[in-house]
Every structure is written in C-alpha cells, then in structure tokens.
Design a protein around this motif. Structure first.
Motif, PDB file in Angstrom:
ATOM      1  N   LEU A 144       0.805  -1.203   0.000  1.00 40.58           N
ATOM      2  CA  LEU A 144       0.000   0.000   0.000  1.00 40.58           C
ATOM      3  C   LEU A 144       0.850   1.269   0.000  1.00 40.58           C
ATOM      4  N   ALA A 145       1.959   1.223   0.736  1.00 43.01           N
ATOM      5  CA  ALA A 145       2.802   2.411   0.827  1.00 43.01           C
ATOM      6  C   ALA A 145       3.378   2.794  -0.528  1.00 43.01           C
ATOM      7  N   GLN A 146       3.434   1.823  -1.443  1.00 48.77           N
ATOM      8  CA  GLN A 146       3.968   2.119  -2.783  1.00 48.77           C
ATOM      9  C   GLN A 146       2.886   2.479  -3.787  1.00 48.77           C
ATOM     10  N   ALA A 147       1.661   2.513  -3.328  1.00 50.73           N
ATOM     11  CA  ALA A 147       0.561   2.828  -4.240  1.00 50.73           C
ATOM     12  C   ALA A 147       0.495   4.334  -4.472  1.00 50.73           C
ATOM     13  N   THR A 148       1.514   4.834  -5.145  1.00 50.53           N
ATOM     14  CA  THR A 148       1.562   6.260  -5.453  1.00 50.53           C
ATOM     15  C   THR A 148       1.706   6.411  -6.954  1.00 50.53           C
ATOM     16  N   PRO A 188     -14.940   0.482 -20.599  1.00 49.63           N
ATOM     17  CA  PRO A 188     -15.215   0.427 -19.159  1.00 49.63           C
ATOM     18  C   PRO A 188     -13.964   0.709 -18.333  1.00 49.63           C
ATOM     19  N   SER A 189     -14.182   1.086 -17.096  1.00 47.70           N
ATOM     20  CA  SER A 189     -13.053   1.340 -16.206  1.00 47.70           C
ATOM     21  C   SER A 189     -12.298   0.051 -15.950  1.00 47.70           C
ATOM     22  N   ASN A 190     -11.025   0.189 -15.706  1.00 50.23           N
ATOM     23  CA  ASN A 190     -10.171  -0.958 -15.492  1.00 50.23           C
ATOM     24  C   ASN A 190      -9.592  -0.887 -14.088  1.00 50.23           C
ATOM     25  N   ASN A 191      -9.654  -2.024 -13.391  1.00 52.64           N
ATOM     26  CA  ASN A 191      -8.916  -2.170 -12.152  1.00 52.64           C
ATOM     27  C   ASN A 191      -9.560  -1.496 -10.940  1.00 52.64           C
ATOM     28  N   VAL A 192      -9.194  -0.280 -10.625  1.00 52.94           N
ATOM     29  CA  VAL A 192      -9.697   0.331  -9.388  1.00 52.94           C
ATOM     30  C   VAL A 192     -10.573   1.536  -9.703  1.00 52.94           C
ATOM     31  N   LEU A 193     -11.668   1.660  -8.972  1.00 51.78           N
ATOM     32  CA  LEU A 193     -12.526   2.835  -9.096  1.00 51.78           C
ATOM     33  C   LEU A 193     -12.852   3.311  -7.692  1.00 51.78           C
ATOM     34  N   MET A 194     -12.599   4.585  -7.428  1.00 48.01           N
ATOM     35  CA  MET A 194     -12.837   5.106  -6.083  1.00 48.01           C
ATOM     36  C   MET A 194     -13.812   6.252  -6.124  1.00 48.01           C
ATOM     37  N   PHE A 195     -14.691   6.313  -5.111  1.00 45.94           N
ATOM     38  CA  PHE A 195     -15.618   7.436  -5.013  1.00 45.94           C
ATOM     39  C   PHE A 195     -15.568   8.008  -3.619  1.00 45.94           C
ATOM     40  N   SER A 196     -15.506   9.316  -3.524  1.00 48.60           N
ATOM     41  CA  SER A 196     -15.575   9.963  -2.226  1.00 48.60           C
ATOM     42  C   SER A 196     -16.862  10.764  -2.137  1.00 48.60           C
ATOM     43  N   GLY A 197     -17.701  10.385  -1.187  1.00 48.01           N
ATOM     44  CA  GLY A 197     -18.955  11.108  -1.005  1.00 48.01           C
ATOM     45  C   GLY A 197     -18.734  12.508  -0.471  1.00 48.01           C
ATOM     46  N   LEU A 198     -17.555  12.765   0.080  1.00 47.27           N
ATOM     47  CA  LEU A 198     -17.276  14.083   0.641  1.00 47.27           C
ATOM     48  C   LEU A 198     -17.213  15.158  -0.427  1.00 47.27           C
ATOM     49  N   ASP A 199     -16.478  14.876  -1.498  1.00 46.90           N
ATOM     50  CA  ASP A 199     -16.398  15.893  -2.543  1.00 46.90           C
ATOM     51  C   ASP A 199     -17.108  15.464  -3.827  1.00 46.90           C
ATOM     52  N   GLY A 200     -17.592  14.232  -3.885  1.00 48.24           N
ATOM     53  CA  GLY A 200     -18.321  13.789  -5.066  1.00 48.24           C
ATOM     54  C   GLY A 200     -17.436  13.388  -6.230  1.00 48.24           C
ATOM     55  N   GLY A 201     -16.129  13.230  -5.977  1.00 49.25           N
ATOM     56  CA  GLY A 201     -15.222  12.843  -7.060  1.00 49.25           C
ATOM     57  C   GLY A 201     -15.164  11.332  -7.217  1.00 49.25           C
ATOM     58  N   CYS A 202     -15.115  10.877  -8.466  1.00 47.31           N
ATOM     59  CA  CYS A 202     -14.998   9.447  -8.711  1.00 47.31           C
ATOM     60  C   CYS A 202     -13.883   9.224  -9.719  1.00 47.31           C
ATOM     61  N   ARG A 203     -12.892   8.429  -9.324  1.00 53.19           N
ATOM     62  CA  ARG A 203     -11.697   8.240 -10.147  1.00 53.19           C
ATOM     63  C   ARG A 203     -11.452   6.779 -10.415  1.00 53.19           C
ATOM     64  N   SER A 204     -10.830   6.535 -11.549  1.00 56.70           N
ATOM     65  CA  SER A 204     -10.463   5.171 -11.879  1.00 56.70           C
ATOM     66  C   SER A 204      -8.971   5.166 -12.193  1.00 56.70           C
ATOM     67  N   PHE A 205      -8.269   4.142 -11.743  1.00 59.71           N
ATOM     68  CA  PHE A 205      -6.850   4.040 -12.071  1.00 59.71           C
ATOM     69  C   PHE A 205      -6.399   2.592 -12.010  1.00 59.71           C
ATOM     70  N   VAL A 206      -5.225   2.369 -12.554  1.00 63.52           N
ATOM     71  CA  VAL A 206      -4.685   1.011 -12.564  1.00 63.52           C
ATOM     72  C   VAL A 206      -3.693   0.867 -11.421  1.00 63.52           C
ATOM     73  N   LEU A 207      -3.875  -0.172 -10.651  1.00 63.11           N
ATOM     74  CA  LEU A 207      -2.959  -0.454  -9.548  1.00 63.11           C
ATOM     75  C   LEU A 207      -2.161  -1.704  -9.919  1.00 63.11           C
ATOM     76  N   CYS A 208      -0.878  -1.518 -10.184  1.00 62.75           N
ATOM     77  CA  CYS A 208      -0.082  -2.701 -10.527  1.00 62.75           C
ATOM     78  C   CYS A 208       1.342  -2.518 -10.000  1.00 62.75           C
ATOM     79  N   PRO A 209       2.036  -3.628  -9.787  1.00 63.83           N
ATOM     80  CA  PRO A 209       3.394  -3.524  -9.244  1.00 63.83           C
ATOM     81  C   PRO A 209       4.270  -2.708 -10.199  1.00 63.83           C
ATOM     82  N   ALA A 210       5.145  -1.881  -9.642  1.00 63.68           N
ATOM     83  CA  ALA A 210       6.047  -1.089 -10.469  1.00 63.68           C
ATOM     84  C   ALA A 210       6.962  -2.018 -11.251  1.00 63.68           C
ATOM     85  N   GLU A 211       7.250  -1.637 -12.493  1.00 62.41           N
ATOM     86  CA  GLU A 211       8.049  -2.537 -13.324  1.00 62.41           C
ATOM     87  C   GLU A 211       9.492  -2.637 -12.841  1.00 62.41           C
ATOM     88  N   ASN A 212       9.978  -1.516 -12.339  1.00 61.84           N
ATOM     89  CA  ASN A 212      11.350  -1.568 -11.843  1.00 61.84           C
ATOM     90  C   ASN A 212      11.368  -1.466 -10.326  1.00 61.84           C
TER      91      ASN A 212
END
Lengths: 335, 762
Positions: free
Chosen positions: A202-206, A311-335
């Motif tokens: 998780l700490a590398q999920a940037t 369609p969205s791939n992998n991860v989709l996040m929604f925050s009810g606080l600001d109403g933003g919904c984002r999708s992104f790919v979570l995968c191990p870094a290649e290097n």
C-alpha cells in the motif's frame, strides 16, 4: 424487439445510435443487453443499487446471497420499511419473550437475502420475469466453471481468498464464441489480476497524481483486512462498543505494518478520528453514496456488455465528501 | 460511551446507522426535521425520493404536472405498468413514503409532527398562485429534477428571491451535472451562462430550401397541422394571396442581393408582379378539399356514402401531387434552386398513382414491419393515405397539434418527412424510430446516470444542511460555508486524464453580466420603428428573458402591466404601438426602460439600440465572418441581446445557406457522440412556450454536454510507481479538467472559448 420492449427501453436504446444506419447495430446491442446475465454475490446498498439500475435497463439478475434476511442487509433498500418492521418486532419479542413472536422469528430466519429480494427484482422489470433467478448454493460450493456463464459478476462482502478464486475463475474459463463480430471480447490493457493488485504494498501505491497513497484506497484496504480478520458481516447492538474498540486497536497495528501514516487518512488536512472511523467501518453504507457508486458501476457494466465505450479498469474510487470518482490502474512497479 | 451508543442504537433505525456514523450527530436530527421541496418526479426525481427516504428525510413536498408513460418505466423505478396514466408526483410520493424508516425520537415523544409526510402537488411550478416566494421559504432547500429550461429558470429565480439554496441537476445519456445555487453564497446562478435553447430554422429553409433531415421533420409536423389542425392558418405551410405576394417580393429582394444585372432584375420583378396579380397557391385548394372530406373544420358533419373512400383517395392523391410535385415544379420555376447543389426532383406520377390503389398495404400494417425500417416513396404515400382514411373513419377528431406519442401522427410525419427528403435528395432517410427521436425531441436516458446525479444532489444537501446547522440565521456565513463545501460536479462518459468519471469543481463565480442574479443592464438591438410592444413582450421579455407577469416602465411610467388582479384592458391600447410611439417619450435608439416581475422578485433595465439592417452571416474558409444576404426571417426574430445574437435565434450555417455541408452528414453518423436535437420551430412563441413544462416530454434534464473523443485502448504505463491513470490522454480535448483544480477562472474561460456546447436536454 417486441413492441412493449420498444416502448419501455426507448430512451436508452437511443443512447446507442440515432441514425438509420445504426438500426441493425442498435438491435445487436439491445440483444446483448437482453441476453446478458449478471451474478450478484452478497447484496449491499451499493450492489443493490447496481442491480436495480441494470434490471431496469433490461439485464437479468442471478442472486447468490445465502445470508439470513434481514440481519445481513440492514442497509439494503429493497423492502426497507418492511425490514425495519421485522427488526422492530424482533426487538420487542426479545423483550416480551412471547412464544408467538419466537415462532415468527424462526419463520423469518428461514429466509435468505436472495429469496427475500427475488420478488422485488421481478417487480422492478416484469419483462425479465423468467430470466432472473436465485442461486441457493453457498459460494464455496460453486465450481469454478459456474462463474464463467455470466457476463459480469458483482461480488461484495467476500473474503480476500474468495474474491481471488472468483477472479481467477473468470479469466480461466473459455468464453462462448458468438457469431457476431462486435462481440469478440476486447482486452482492456493493461490487465492486472486481483492477486497481483493485492501484492502491491500500500505504501507504494503512489503515482503521478498521488504523492501519498489515495485515502479511499487506504480505507478500502483497511476495511477489507479488518472484515477479513474479524470475519464478521454484522454487528449486534450489544457488541457495538466493544467492536469499535477492537477496530481502533486493529487499525493502529494495521497502519504500522503497512507503513501508512495517519496523514493518509486525513480529510483536507483535518486528522481522522479512528473512533469515528470505527463507527463507519461497522456501518459503512450511506444511501446517496451507494446510489452514486451503484450508478457509476452500473454504467461500467453497461459499457462492457454493449461494448460501447471503454469500461473502467482495475480500481474505481468514489468519495462522497467531494463527489469525485476516479479510476486508475494499480499494478506492481516494473522496476 | 457505552450507554450513549446503546441509547442511540435503539432509537436509530438500522438503515440510518451508516448515516449516523458518517455524519456528525446533530446533522441526523437536522435531516429528520428539515423540509425539502422537490420539483419534478421523473427520472431524477424518483431516484431523489428514494435517497431522501432512505436518508431519513421526513418532510418532503413534490411538485410535478406530468403523468406516467410506458417509456418512463426503464428508469423511473417507483412506477409500475399499472401506474401508467397516473400523476407522477402522487405515485412517487407514496412509494417513497413506504421506504422511510420508522423513527421514534430518543425522548420517546412520538407526536404527529414526527409523522413522516411526503406531499404531492400535481401542478405546474410556473403557477405563481401556489408556488411562490413565501411558499418556498418554508423549506430548508430545493431540489430540481426538471426537464425544461422554462421551469428551471422559474425555480432559479424563486430560490434567489427567497434566499433558499437550490440543488440543480441534469442528465443526457451517460452525461450529467449537479450544481448548487444560492444567493448569499455568491456563486453562479442557473442563468449566468447562456443556455442554448431550441434551434430555430428560418421559415424559408423549412418551406423551400431544406438541407437536413430535421428540416423535413419540422415540415412534416407543419403539414400535420395543415391537414388535421383545428386552425389551418396556424401552419407555417398555410398560404393565401397575401402571404404569396409577400413571398414573391422576398424572392425578388433575394435576387437583388445576389447581384443580378439591372436588366435581369427588372425582368424578374415584372414577371413576378404580373403573376402575383392572380396568384393562387398550388396546394391549398386541394388541402381544403381533403380536410372537408375528413370532416375537419366542417360545421355540419358530412354524410358518407359508399364512394366516400374512393373520393377520399382521389382527394388525397390530388393534395399529395400538389405538395410533392406541382409545388416543387413551381419553386424550380421561380429559380429558387439555381445556386443549389442539387435540384429537387418531384415525386413521380407513377408513385403518386399508388394513392388510389386500394390494394396498397401501408408499411406499418405489414407482417414484417419494424419501426427501424426505411420506407420507399410509394410506401410513404400509401402510409399517408391510410392516415387520411383513418382520420376520416375515426369517431373523434385527430389531435390538433402533432404529438410524438400519437401513433397516427408519427406515421404521418415520418412518411411526409421522407417524401420531402426524396424530393430534396437529403440523406439519410428516417425510419419511424429515427423520426420520433427528432420530432419528439427525445433525449436518451438511462437509470444509471439519473441515480448518480440524484445521489450527488443528496450529498450536496448534507453539506448545505450542515452549514445551516452550523451558522443558523447568519446568511453570509451560511453562504460562505456553502461556497466552500459544495461542488459543481460533472458526470462524464469517458475518463479525464486524471481518471475522473465524476469530476467535482468549485462552484463557479457568478457572471457579472447576469441580469438575474447581478441585476446587470441588458442591451437589446432591434428595429424600434417596426417592433410593437406586443412583439417585445412575447418574443423578448417573456420568451428570452423568462418574465412571467411583466410590468414595463418607460420614463418611470407604467406602460404595461400583467398579473392576477390587473385588468388586461388597462394597457391593451399600448400593445399594438410601435416602440418609438409608446407613451412617456417612447423607446427609441439609446432609450433605457425597465421591466419588473413581482412574482419572481425581478427587476431589470434594458438599454435599446435601434437596428434596421440585418444580414445572415456565414463563416468563410478563413474563419472570417461574412455577411452574405439580407436576413429574411420574421421581424420578431431579428434582435440581439447583450451585443451578440442569442444562441437560440442564430440560424446554423447550413440552414442559412440552404446547402448541406459535409460536416453535418458525418456528424450525424457518429453514434459515439450523443446528439441532441431541438427542433421545435419557435416562430410562433405562444405555441411552443405555453406548454413548455408539459411538452418537454419525460426528459430529465438539461445538461452541459462535453464533447469527449471516442475511446481507444489505453496504453497506461506504470512509470511513476504503481498508480497510473488507466487511459491515455484524450486525443481531442475540449476542456482540460485538471486545470479546474488549480484555476477555476481559467477553466471557465477555456470552457467558453473552446466551445463546450451548452445544450438543453430532455
């Protein structure tokens, strides 16, 4: 397309084409929607909203939820008021200890969530009667190839191992070939298996837009791990305070071992109170948030069923606080 | 701690526990006691009612004048087939009320005031006697779930005047948006940005020079009025001697503008003058004859003998021959199409003969009929004749106006539209399904997007209630809190570069030139010597500026006033007066006059510029605008508000040209972009505007449509760690969302500069 289908689905059929040339392709898309079946494993507020949207749109539902009704689905909107009434009467019965109520309690307990919602689903869209069904076997007894017959699987409240098993089953099953060029499965790149996703520390999920791991992702992992460990889907009233304490202890330990600082949980710089988070963890669903997410996910399923739109791939996040919904790919870094 | 949580747990219904843990506790009590006004109970309205009920709201009032239609059932999920024809607000309120969790307050006081009530009002929000400023002030906030601009403008103004926050939303297909409007928050109101209303097509485009299918659909609707309408003269196609003479003169002026030599011109004009002396319409006699045979407008019903149907067929053939052959030949003779790419081809006499063929089966009655098929010219003629026979045999008269849900009207318009397309060689031809989409102004709609915007609206409601709770009666603080907490959220079909499907942005600042929320002066250019007060009221003050009951002041004196307790005769004498001739000095070049509307607490000043020469402009290849020919629209269409032509009145390039451009064709084939077609001809404002709240169908919204490119496979890389946006940047971007985070103003600017379309939906 029968006449009544035309009339009921008129406004959404128009989503897929407005010109005469598209007529045949509209029919094809419509066929895909009306031949599709989606499996729902364990209903929650969010997946109920998804199911409602897709059933209205003409996509048949198969429900697999052997959990007891209504205890397992306190936040589900189907039959909300009757459910509340059942819970209220049971509360009274436990006070009075009357024999009659005891009896009715037993009868109610025989109902699974899937059985309880089945008539509601049929009523939402009578055109689907006969195509919806209930799967009575528990998930553990369902063989791998079972999952392959569905066009989409919507699962909730499963252990990490169960989710991994289903996701693996879905990619290993050969898809039935359909004589229709447009229906050739399109691969969305990059494909990252659930197991691989979970391997990312998780700490590398940037990433480019995220200098620290995204808050919603951190919360999701924390709750998933907590539920996995506590192995509980419902909390009884008496247990509430203890459960909160246990969550706070768990969360502190979890953050240390995942190298997550409390900053990852802050809301716009305001520190997150773990006790409040505990309350949310135990009762995670809020109606409008479930509605938004159920709508977004419903759209993503429709995109993949109709093959119109990516369609969205992998991860989709929604925050009810600001109403933003984002999708992104979570995968191990290649290097 | 333990006792407290147990106490709340017993009084809080399980369904609200999630809310209770997510929100600060006084907010839940605020939710349980706040009154909410919901305008509209269609697609978004149903979703809102469910969310409100499951969030514990106990005092909700719902306004809607619509009834339930079959095509609502795919998304307006509180309705069942057995409810078709019943008032939406009533059925929806009852269904939602059944979802409200039972609640007894912690102190055990279960009085009547605690009883949940969802109250339906089957009525029009434009009705000021019921829905006015004092009425709105009972509520904590207003939720809009509307389908048309007129009602939205009305609610916007009422909320601004009442000082009540408004949560506005709209959807079209996968697209949608949600925003919050509040006077003391200092944010954009609904009318700060010009809304592209309905496209207007010049009469000559519809009558003589169609170039797009939509022109033919509009023509078909006018033909419906001409053949079946109660008042034949209300159709745009109606002709009498006077209108024909005017048309002749118009043609002569056009020839003038085309720069003919003097000799040519004088010959043309003289021939025209000679002809116009005894000019007769090529089709009106036949149409009148046909109407009489169908018993339309007859004082005494006709007696029908065994020859009636064959007489009707002959009359139909004569009328259709006049419309699709004789009239076309006449127009060709008038040199209408000298410069056109394609010269129209009249329908062949062979095809027209099918009208009297009793064996002809109309396409809609064939066994293999599908609404998506395309009819041949002969099919169209047989279909039209079957409509005439149907009307003649029916016990009740046909609807006086076209209605997309009337099966006969739809068959008639589809056939008429396609015949006209064959004549003018306009492609692609329209199936009944396609024509219905255009003619009925139907916007695609799906349950999912309505669910999204309704959920977002209720989340915004939580923010607003929290501010009201925190700052109480301090309006400025509440406003500032709302501005900080609430968001303008776009709902997109494809992800933005950062991966957003729902993109929240800060609430935009108001447009300083907004006459509604900023009291800005409106500048208006028109011909003050031709426009009458009546035209000004109908076309500008009511239609464009949305006044309901206007009072007009010139030099501080009232020259016109309207309202419930006002005698309409009092100022009637001023209505036909030219603007310059109005009392108290009149309204001429440079004059400033005032308009007030007490029903919406609105007061504006209008500064007038006299303008009497109008030209239609086209954009040349170099992008420069050129004035090509005199504007031949009705006088009441020639005006400019705010220094530039309002979008609503601007003819499109190809419509003005009378020549179809390649771009139009390719655009209409792109089924990945949602096309919104607003086709109501608005040359007769009273007709199209009067029933706006009703006639805009079961649409859910209006929207700002953001054009996004078609999806392509994402080639995301994991260059910078583990997270990457899962798709590549959009190829053709109109708006860079990411800038919104940093610089709202810049983004707003790019929004207007880069031409993000603002389109009225459903």
């Amino acid at each position: 397309m029968s006449h009544s289908h035309d009339d009921v689905y008129d406004r959404q059929i128009r989503l897929w084409g407005a010109d005469a040339q598209a007529s045949s392709s509209i029919m094809r898309i419509f066929k895909r929607m009306s031949n599709a079946r989606v499996l729902y494993i364990n209903l929650t507020g969010v997946t109920c909203e998804m199911m409602k949207n897709l059933v209205l749109a003409g996509v048949a539902a198969v429900v697999c939820d052997p959990r007891p009704y209504p205890d397992a689905v306190r936040e589900v909107f189907f039959k909300a008021s009757s459910m509340e009434a059942i819970i209220a009467s049971r509360r009274n019965s436990s006070n009075n200890n009357g024999e009659e109520e005891q009896q009715s309690k037993k009868v109610k307990l025989l109902n699974t969530v899937a059985e309880a919602v089945a008539p509601e689903i049929d009523e939402l869209n009578p055109l689907l009667i006969g195509r919806n069904s209930v799967e009575e076997r528990p998930i553990a007894l369902l063989p791998e190839e079972y999952f392959g017959q569905f066009d989409a699987v919507v699962a909730s409240r499963l252990s990490v191992d169960e989710v991994k098993r289903i996701s693996l089953a879905l990619i290993s099953v050969p898809r039935i070939a359909i004589d229709d060029k447009l229906s050739d499965p399109t691969k969305i790149e990059p494909y990252v298996s659930l197991a691989k996703m979970m391997e990312v520390p998780l700490a590398q999920a940037t990433g480019r837009w995220d200098k620290i791991p995204p808050r919603i992702l951190v919360l999701q992992r924390l709750l998933m791990d907590y539920w996995n460990e506590s192995n509980k889907t419902t909390i009884s009233n008496n247990d509430e305070a203890n459960a909160r304490e246990r969550f706070v202890v768990f969360a502190k330990k979890w953050m240390d071992s995942n190298k997550i600082t409390s900053a990852s949980l802050d809301i716009e710089g305001v520190p997150m109170n773990l006790k409040r988070l505990a309350a949310i963890a135990l009762h995670p669903e809020v109606s409008p948030t479930a509605a938004v997410l159920g709508g977004v996910l419903g759209n993503e399923v429709i995109k993949s069923l109709t093959r119109k739109g990516e369609p969205s791939n992998n991860v989709l996040m929604f925050s009810g606080l600001d109403g933003g919904c984002r999708s992104f790919v979570l995968c191990p870094a290649e290097n | 701690m333990t006792t407290e949580s147990t106490a709340t747990a017993t009084s809080t219904p399980p369904i609200l526990t999630g809310l209770q843990s997510a929100l600060p506790s006084p907010l839940l009590s605020k939710i349980l006691t706040s009154g909410i006004l919901l305008i509209g109970s269609g697609g978004i309205g149903c979703e809102l009612l469910k969310n409100l009920a499951l969030s514990g709201f106990r005092h909700v009032e719902v306004v809607d004048l619509d009834t339930i239609d079959v095509s609502n059932l795919n998304r307006q999920f509180l309705f069942r087939a057995r409810h078709v024809g019943m008032p939406k607000c009533k059925v929806a309120s009852e269904a939602a009320l059944a979802m409200v969790p039972p609640y007894s307050s912690p102190d055990g006081n279960n009085s009547n005031s605690n009883e949940a009530a969802y109250i339906p009002h089957h009525g029009n929000v434009l009705d000021n006697s019921k829905f006015n400023v004092p009425y709105l002030q009972q509520f904590a906030l207003v939720l809009n779930a509307l389908d048309n601009i007129t009602a939205r403008r009305r609610v916007n103004r009422l909320c601004l005047a009442a000082g009540i926050p408004l949560i506005e939303a709209g959807t079209a297909g996968y697209l949608g948006q949600v925003t919050v409007i509040h006077k003391s928050a200092g944010v954009e109101c609904y009318e700060c940005q010009v809304k592209a209303t309905q496209k207007v097509y010049p009469i000559c485009t519809i009558r003589s020079t169609p170039s797009m299918p939509v022109h033919c659909v509009v023509w078909g609707k006018e033909l419906y009025k001409l053949c079946f309408g109660g008042k034949v003269e209300e159709s745009m196609l109606f002709e009498d001697e006077e209108s024909l003479r005017a048309e002749k003169e118009g043609a002569a002026e056009e020839a003038d503008a085309e720069g003919k030599t003097d000799t040519e011109k004088s010959t043309d004009v003289s021939t025209n003058n000679m002809e116009s002396a005894g000019e007769k319409s090529t089709y009106m006699d036949q149409v009148h004859n046909l109407r009489a045979l169908m018993d339309i407008g007859n004082d005494v019903p006709q007696s029908k003998d065994e020859h009636h149907e064959s007489n009707l067929r002959i009359a139909a053939k004569e009328a259709l021959t006049a419309l699709f052959a004789t009239e076309i030949n006449k127009q060709i003779g008038m040199n209408r199409y000298k410069t056109a790419e394609k010269v129209p081809v009249p329908i062949s006499s062979q095809d027209l003969d099918t009208c009297t063929n009793v064996d002809g089966i109309p396409p809609t009655q064939r066994a293999d009929y599908a609404p998506t098929e395309i009819w041949t010219p002969a099919d169209c003629l047989v279909e039209m004749v079957s409509c005439f026979i149907h009307v003649s045999n029916a016990s009740s008269p046909p609807l006086p106006e076209f209605d997309k849900d009337d099966e006969m009207a739809m068959r008639f318009v589809t056939a008429a539209c396609n015949l006209r397309q064959y004549v003018f060689q306009i492609e692609p031809n329209q199936s009944l399904y396609d024509a219905k989409g255009i003619a009925g102004n139907i916007i695609p709609a799906i349950a999912t997007t309505n669910a999204i915007v309704a959920g977002l609206q209720v989340l915004q409601a939580f923010h607003i209630l929290k501010c009201q709770l925190e700052f109480g009666d301090n309006k400025e603080e509440v406003g500032a809190g709302i501005k900080k907490a609430c968001r303008y959220t776009y709902c997109l079909r494809e992800k933005t570069r950062k991966g957003y499907l729902l993109q929240p942005t800060q609430l935009p600042a108001p447009n300083p030139n907004c006459f509604v929320c900023r009291n800005a002066i409106i500048s208006l250019a028109l011909n003050t010597k031709e426009w009458t007060l009546e035209m000004l009221l109908a076309r500008v003050i009511k239609k464009e500026l949305g006044f309901g009951a206007p009072t007009v002041l010139v030099g501080g004196d009232i020259v016109y006033e309207e309202g419930d307790d006002i005698d309409p005769e009092e100022y009637a004498a001023n209505l036909p007066k030219k603007l310059v001739d109005l009392p108290s000095g009149g309204v001429g070049h440079g004059a400033v006059f005032g308009v007030e509307d007490f029903s919406q607490d609105l007061e504006v000043e209008i500064s007038v510029t006299h303008k009497d020469e109008w030209f239609i402009t086209v954009e040349g290849d170099d992008g420069a605008k050129k004035e090509v020919k005199p504007d031949d629209r009705e006088e009441s269409e020639k005006f400019e508000i705010g220094g530039k032509k309002p979008v609503a009145a601007a003819p499109t390039k190809s419509a003005a040209d009378g020549v179809s451009s390649e771009k139009d064709k390719t655009d209409s084939k792109d089924d990945d972009s949602i096309e919104v077609m607003d086709v109501e001809p608005v040359d007769k404002p009273s007709v199209t505007d009067g029933n706006s709240n009703n006639a805009a169908d079961d649409a859910d919204s209006d929207i700002e449509v953001i054009e996004v490119s078609t999806p392509r496979p994402a080639a995301a890389s994991a260059a910078n760690g583990s997270l990457s946006p899962s798709r590549v940047p959009l190829k053709k971007r109109r708006l860079d969302w990411d800038r919104d985070d940093q610089n709202v103003d810049e983004a707003k600017k790019s929004k207007t500069d880069e031409g993000v379309e603002v389109i009225e939906i459903e």
